[in-house]
Every structure is written in C-alpha cells, then in structure tokens.
Design a protein around this motif. Structure first.
Motif, short mmCIF file in Angstrom:
data_model
loop_
_atom_site.label_atom_id
_atom_site.label_comp_id
_atom_site.label_asym_id
_atom_site.label_seq_id
_atom_site.Cartn_x
_atom_site.Cartn_y
_atom_site.Cartn_z
N ALA A 41 11.66 -2.50 0.20
CA ALA A 41 11.40 -2.33 -1.23
C ALA A 41 10.77 -3.58 -1.85
CB ALA A 41 12.69 -1.97 -1.96
N LYS A 42 11.18 -4.76 -1.40
CA LYS A 42 10.67 -5.98 -2.03
C LYS A 42 9.19 -6.21 -1.74
CE LYS A 42 11.96 -9.27 1.63
NZ LYS A 42 12.86 -10.39 1.96
N ARG A 43 8.63 -5.46 -0.78
CA ARG A 43 7.21 -5.59 -0.46
C ARG A 43 6.36 -4.58 -1.22
NH1 ARG A 43 6.77 -7.69 4.95
NH2 ARG A 43 4.52 -7.34 4.75
N LEU A 44 6.99 -3.75 -2.03
CA LEU A 44 6.29 -2.64 -2.68
C LEU A 44 6.54 -2.64 -4.18
CD1 LEU A 44 7.31 0.14 -0.14
CD2 LEU A 44 5.00 -0.81 -0.36
N ASN A 45 5.69 -1.96 -4.92
CA ASN A 45 5.94 -1.60 -6.30
C ASN A 45 6.63 -0.24 -6.34
OD1 ASN A 45 4.60 -3.85 -7.62
ND2 ASN A 45 2.69 -2.96 -6.85
N PRO A 46 7.45 0.04 -7.37
CA PRO A 46 8.09 1.36 -7.46
C PRO A 46 7.10 2.52 -7.47
CG PRO A 46 9.15 -0.17 -8.96
CD PRO A 46 7.92 -0.87 -8.42
N ILE A 150 8.05 -3.27 9.60
CA ILE A 150 7.85 -3.22 8.15
C ILE A 150 6.37 -3.37 7.83
CG2 ILE A 150 8.35 -4.41 5.98
CD1 ILE A 150 11.10 -5.06 7.05
N GLU A 151 5.66 -4.21 8.57
CA GLU A 151 4.23 -4.38 8.32
C GLU A 151 3.48 -3.07 8.53
OE1 GLU A 151 1.40 -6.54 6.73
OE2 GLU A 151 3.37 -7.38 7.21
N GLU A 152 3.88 -2.31 9.53
CA GLU A 152 3.24 -1.02 9.77
C GLU A 152 3.55 -0.04 8.64
OE1 GLU A 152 2.74 2.25 13.40
OE2 GLU A 152 3.98 0.46 13.69
N VAL A 153 4.76 -0.12 8.08
CA VAL A 153 5.10 0.71 6.92
C VAL A 153 4.13 0.42 5.78
CG1 VAL A 153 6.83 1.14 5.13
CG2 VAL A 153 7.55 0.92 7.50
N MET A 154 3.84 -0.86 5.53
CA MET A 154 2.91 -1.23 4.46
C MET A 154 1.53 -0.58 4.66
SD MET A 154 4.85 -3.14 2.57
CE MET A 154 6.27 -2.22 3.17
N ASN A 155 1.07 -0.60 5.87
CA ASN A 155 -0.26 -0.03 6.15
C ASN A 155 -0.28 1.48 5.96
OD1 ASN A 155 -1.32 -2.55 6.80
ND2 ASN A 155 -0.67 -2.39 8.94
N ILE A 156 0.80 2.14 6.38
CA ILE A 156 0.85 3.60 6.22
C ILE A 156 0.94 3.97 4.75
CG2 ILE A 156 2.21 5.67 6.74
CD1 ILE A 156 3.06 4.29 9.37
N ILE A 157 1.76 3.23 3.99
CA ILE A 157 1.86 3.48 2.55
C ILE A 157 0.49 3.34 1.90
CG2 ILE A 157 2.78 2.57 0.38
CD1 ILE A 157 4.87 4.07 1.77
N LYS A 158 -0.22 2.30 2.27
CA LYS A 158 -1.56 2.08 1.71
C LYS A 158 -2.48 3.27 2.01
CE LYS A 158 -5.31 -1.31 1.62
NZ LYS A 158 -5.77 -2.63 2.14
#
Length: 502
Positions: A41-46, A150-158
């Motif tokens: 969560a701390k790597r993302l906006n709501p 977690i880094e891969e989560v960021m890429n998928i979210i993007k």
C-alpha cells in the motif's frame, strides 16, 4: 516508484473482514498472501487499487474474498502476489489461482457440510450459499495476473490502470451460515490442560475453550477465548504423532517447512513478515538459540536460559508483531523442559503447528547440549502458555465436530495416575480411615480419620489442591459409600466395589 492515478474511481465497500483490508478507489484487488499488505500500500495511491488484503488460508479465506468481490462488481482485475516461502506453504494464493483457472465443484467439507470445493490440489472452500452460476460469472469476469515480487505488482498495476472497464454486474450479497455456541459458566483466567501427545492435548484444549470460553467481538472478527491457558505435552514421540485419519490442521509433509521457520534464520526483505527463526537467530544481533545452548552446556542448573522474540519497536512499527514472545528452557534432574509464551494464539488453526515446531526446537536444543557437554539428558514436557487462547467463529463448527468425535475417545483411554498421589479408604473401629500415598512408591504421607464424608473430603481438598478433578469426584463417591456403611452399621465397605447389603 508511485503509480499514476487510474481513470476509474469508486469506493470499495467490504462486507466481510473489513478490519483486515486496506480499501482504495480503483478497479484492482491485490491479494498479498502472507506478504505484509502495508508494504504494498505504501507504494501506491488509493486511486490505484480497490483493496489490498492478505489471504492466509484457502479454506477460511477464499469464500470471504469472493463474497467481497461479488459485493463490489466494479473490481475487474486481480493481482495475486506469491513472493515468499510462507505464501507457498499456506497455499491460499495458489488455490485462488486454481479457482480462477480451473473452477470448482460441489463437494463435502471436512465437517460434512455441503460446500463448493475449488478444483485444486490445495483444499479450498466456497460457501454453498453462493450460487454456482454467480461464482462462475465472477470467475469469467475477472482478469488476473500472478506476481512474484512487490516490484512486479507495481508493474502489473500500472498496466491494468491504463484501462477502464465497466462493472460486470450489480452488487450481490448472500446469507452466511452462523454458528451460535452454548457457553457454560466457568473461570476465564488460568487453565491447566495436560496430554501425552500434541493431538490429545489439542482436543482437550478445544473442548475447554468451546465449553467455557468467553465470546468476544474483536477487530479480527468474533472469537471464543480463555486467558492464560497452560497446555502441557508430556510424551510426544520424536517423529511426531499424527492420528489416522488425521484430524489435525497440519499435514506431515508441511511440518518440515514450518520447522524451518522456527529453527532457521531468514534475511530481512521488504514486505516479508519476520519468521520466528529470524527473531531467534539474528533480529537482535545475537543467535539466541546458540547462546541458550552454550549457557546450559556450561551451567546445567541455570534458570537464565531465556530467548525473547518481542521487540519494543513492535508497538509502533509492526502491523503483526510476533505472537510467540518468550521461550524458557530448564533442566531439572537431567530432564529438559521447554516453556513457550504466546501473547495471542489461534488454538484451532495454528496451535498444533506451533507445538510441533517448538517440540522440534526442544529436541534440537537437547541434542546440541548433549553433544557439547556429554550430559545424559531426557526430553521433558513441552509447556505452552497461551495468554489469549482463542478459536475464531468460522472454525466453531469444525471444532465442535472434532470434539464430538475425539474427546470421548481420548478420555476413555486416559490413565488416572494423579501426581497428587493415591488414597486408600477403609472402615476401622467405627471410623473412616483415608491413607494418602505417594505416586509410584506408595509411601504413606498423610492419614485422615473421621465419621463424616464431607469433613474428610474438605481436609483432603485443603491439603491436595492440585488433585485431578475426576480423582476428587471418585473420592467423594467412595467416602459417601464408607459413611453409609457406618450409618447403617454394616461391615461391607470395600474400596472400588459396590456395596453389598445382603
């Protein structure tokens, strides 16, 4: 790296386990397994996600997840994170992937309930109250990807946030099956339970909590609880006893992985919870297991063999501080015992695993001390103090089934050796005589004499406060028989035999 905001915003409304979720306004649900959800969560906006939550258990967690997704049809994407060994051991994320890829079928749960069973090698359940066509529609309406970091989560979210998809339908909720236990009166604090094996002790623990435990509403849901429960396991075999059929919530093939989490160190990694082994081996800059072994190898009578897992920073810096807080090892008369203290203990799902892991640690410490010192040591009891000993409401029905099938069997085969000693009752010279004998050798250590049963049992209870309950009730029966013989002036009393009035 922070993700750019998505184009679609709507409030996620959790109907089930809301206190265990981080809610946002996007279209993507992130399932983190055992990885700490706050680290994602701390790597993302709501606006980047709909919800972030852990999936600890495939039998207890998938159905609430599906219920929440059905109530929030704007969620069209799932990111399923399997980053750690703990994620794989628990099986929750893999079972969810199998649900999405392979579907489900009608079946029977371990407690005989009609249920939807995920088509997976890992057992996972969906409440039968959710119609099959509804779950199937959800399955077909979700796009999903698995992530390994977690880094891969960021890429998928993007990637997912580049698209806006309309809700797949209207919000849906379905009734839940409720369990309402009957609670008998009893003390809330301080309970001692003993068994030969972990399995036997566990069944006794479940029975005690379900019989007199206080029902409380917590931030984690409803549970039934006793405070300061002491469970003593006396004779667990070295290779561990698993009943057949196995009613424990742990399988033998999982035990090795769990033991490693207690015994082995682990590197610190973002989003990954501590393991007990990490806390014992390196968290405080010392290998506490080696310290303890060296202490007892050098001073067999020491009472300072202590290991601590609680970090004072856990008050502020940890979403889930360790439940196991303290371990104490003691050698008395060449017998090595281990006492572990849990501040909070899930007695249904976690306690058997906790106990087996600690028993292995106890064996490991014993072997190392013998190697270092040439002491001849026997393995003594494992003592676990559970300060909050609780069973969650979604396990009550399963708990009751185990009690119904196993508790009576266990009590039928128990031996009645009481460490408080034995009592020999006779009628002599128009008086009841009770000789108190030591266990084993049978030496007389006390003698009571009188004519009234109630006066005698009060004296015995005063001098033997730790007498087993069943033993005390037996003595009451025998003393009353002896008094009846005196009153009726019959010379017929024989301990353990029925009265003969002929």
């Amino acid at each position: 790296m922070r993700i750019t905001q998505s184009k679609y915003q709507v409030e996620y409304i959790p109907h089930y386990q809301p206190n265990q979720l981080i809610c946002g306004h996007g279209q993507t649900a992130i399932i983190t397994g055992w990885t700490v959800r706050q680290s994602v969560a701390k790597r993302l906006n709501p606006e980047d996600y709909a919800v972030i939550g852990n999936l600890y258990s495939p039998t207890r967690g998938i159905s609430p997840l599906i219920r929440n997704l059905l109530a929030n049809p704007h969620v069209r994407y799932l990111v399923i994170l399997q980053a750690t060994k703990e994620d794989k051991n628990s099986g929750g994320c893999q079972c969810l992937l199998d649900f999405l890829q392979q579907g489900f079928r009608q079946g029977i749960s371990d407690i005989g309930r009609n249920i939807w069973v995920v088509n997976s090698k890992i057992t996972g359940y969906i409440d039968i109250e959710i119609p099959a066509d509804v779950s199937e529609n959800l399955r077909q309406s979700l796009k999903f990807k698995e992530a390994k970091s977690i880094e891969e989560v960021m890429n998928i979210i993007k990637e997912f946030n580049q698209f806006k998809i309309e809700p797949w339908g209207e919000p849906l909720t379905f009734p839940e099956r409720k369990s309402s236990p009957t609670v008998l009166p009893g003390p809330r604090y301080g309970h001692r339970i003993e068994g030969k094996t972990i399995a036997e002790t566990w069944v006794k623990v479940l029975h005690r909590i379900k019989t007199i435990g206080t029902i409380r509403q917590t931030i984690y849901g409803q549970w039934q609880e006793l405070i300061d429960l002491i469970a003593i396991v006396t004779d667990e075999p070295p290779e561990f006893y698993f009943p057949e059929p196995n009613y424990l919530p742990i399988k033998r093939n999982y035990l090795k992985d769990y033991i490693e989490q207690i015994l082995d160190d682990a590197p610190k990694k973002e989003g990954v919870k501590y393991t007990y082994g990490q806390r014992l081996r390196s968290w405080f800059g010392q290998d506490q297991i080696e310290q303890l072994i060296n202490k007892l190898a050098g001073d067999i009578d020491s009472s300072r063999a202590v290991m601590s897992l609680w970090d004072v920073n856990d008050y502020e810096d940890s979403d889930s501080p360790p439940c196991l807080n303290h371990i104490w090892v003691r050698i008395v008369d060449k017998e090595l015992s281990l006492t572990a203290t849990f501040r909070s203990n899930d007695m249904f799902s976690a306690w058997p695993s906790n106990a087996m892991g600690l028993r292995f640690l106890q064996q490991f410490i014993q072997d190392k001390i013998i190697t270092k010192s040439n002491y001849s040591l026997t393995l003594g009891p494992l003592i676990i103090i559970s300060q909050s000993a609780h069973i969650y409401s979604d396990c009550w029905e399963h708990t009751q089934q185990i009690i119904d099938t196993e508790y009576t069997k266990i009590n039928q085969r128990q031996n009645f050796n009481d460490p408080s000693g034995n009592f020999v009752i006779s009628v002599k010279d128009n008086r009841i005589v009770v000789e108190h004998l030591t266990p084993g050798s049978g030496e007389i250590i006390n003698c009571y004499s009188g004519k009234l049963a109630h006066k005698l049992y009060k004296k015995i209870a005063l001098n033997s406060p730790s007498i087993h309950i069943e033993h005390a009730m037996y003595l009451g029966k025998e003393l009353q028989k002896a008094e009846l013989c005196l009153v009726k002036k019959l010379n017929c009393y024989q301990q353990d035999l029925p009265l003969n009035f002929s």
